[in-house]
Write a protein that holds these residues in place. Sequence first.
Motif, mmCIF file in Angstrom:
data_model
loop_
_atom_site.group_PDB
_atom_site.id
_atom_site.type_symbol
_atom_site.label_atom_id
_atom_site.label_comp_id
_atom_site.label_asym_id
_atom_site.label_seq_id
_atom_site.Cartn_x
_atom_site.Cartn_y
_atom_site.Cartn_z
ATOM 1 N N ARG A 222 -7.372 9.599 -9.781
ATOM 2 C CA ARG A 222 -7.868 9.741 -8.414
ATOM 3 C C ARG A 222 -6.886 9.134 -7.421
ATOM 4 O O ARG A 222 -6.384 8.033 -7.618
ATOM 5 N N GLU A 223 -6.613 9.852 -6.332
ATOM 6 C CA GLU A 223 -5.657 9.374 -5.320
ATOM 7 C C GLU A 223 -6.342 8.672 -4.161
ATOM 8 O O GLU A 223 -5.738 7.849 -3.486
ATOM 9 N N ILE A 224 -7.601 8.996 -3.896
ATOM 10 C CA ILE A 224 -8.320 8.434 -2.759
ATOM 11 C C ILE A 224 -9.509 7.615 -3.261
ATOM 12 O O ILE A 224 -10.257 8.057 -4.129
ATOM 13 N N GLY A 225 -9.674 6.400 -2.713
ATOM 14 C CA GLY A 225 -10.782 5.556 -3.118
ATOM 15 C C GLY A 225 -12.106 6.054 -2.586
ATOM 16 O O GLY A 225 -12.163 6.813 -1.618
ATOM 17 N N VAL A 226 -13.178 5.644 -3.228
ATOM 18 C CA VAL A 226 -14.500 5.953 -2.704
ATOM 19 C C VAL A 226 -14.705 5.207 -1.387
ATOM 20 O O VAL A 226 -14.004 4.243 -1.079
ATOM 21 N N LEU A 227 -15.652 5.663 -0.587
ATOM 22 C CA LEU A 227 -15.992 4.998 0.674
ATOM 23 C C LEU A 227 -14.772 4.842 1.579
ATOM 24 O O LEU A 227 -14.600 3.842 2.266
ATOM 25 N N ASP A 228 -13.901 5.850 1.553
ATOM 26 C CA ASP A 228 -12.703 5.871 2.399
ATOM 27 C C ASP A 228 -11.835 4.637 2.229
ATOM 28 O O ASP A 228 -11.184 4.170 3.167
ATOM 29 N N GLY A 229 -11.824 4.080 1.037
ATOM 30 C CA GLY A 229 -10.935 2.972 0.737
ATOM 31 C C GLY A 229 -11.493 1.590 1.026
ATOM 32 O O GLY A 229 -10.835 0.593 0.725
#
Length: 214
Positions: free
Chosen positions: A110-117
């Motif tokens: 995954r490149e993007i974290g949950v909850l917008d990082g």
Amino acid sequence: MIPHIDLSVDPSFPEGVPMALPPEDEISEEGYGFFRDVWDISGVTHDEARAVVDEERRLVDLVDQVTETVEEFEAIAGAVEVGNPNALPPNLADKRPNSEILEIVGDGDREIGVLDGLEIGVAGLSYALSSIGCFPAASCRSHATPRSWADRPVVFFAAERTTVHWLTPLVRDSGCGFGDGSDRGNLLLVEAPSISHLMDLASRILAQVEQQRH
């Protein structure tokens, strides 16, 4: 097991703390207030905040269901945030083979974290505050590791005086408290004994806005 600490909070209106939004020319791509690894999330809509608050609640409930210690909560929450299966307790897959946690964490691509990082437990409040015109500057759910820069769950933010007045009863009713963050600029903070209180405050903020719309 959601971590909880013994913390005395002050929910009263924070007299003497600077209350103003930061000047636009003092906000950079790295935010405001001399924090590291932060970014500008001002201007969030109500619907955007609602989506983050609801997703955060879902994730916290999932992590809470599979953890029995503070250390387990920290490890699994961190793994969920960044999609790192190596951070999961080694026996989780055996003990909870059908847990949605395993699917959310994935295989590490995954490149993007949950909850917008943002971190689980403080993301919802950060977005809720932004949606009512505040400026979230930094947040930390507090960690059971040496890398934690906050010893309790906290969100630093800037806000106008009228907004803080509006927030005060919601802060009190959620079991949170205000604090002085002015050593980093025109900032105050909300702190709590656990992320449960901060999530409750986020929900109360959105519910109050929705009630006032009708």
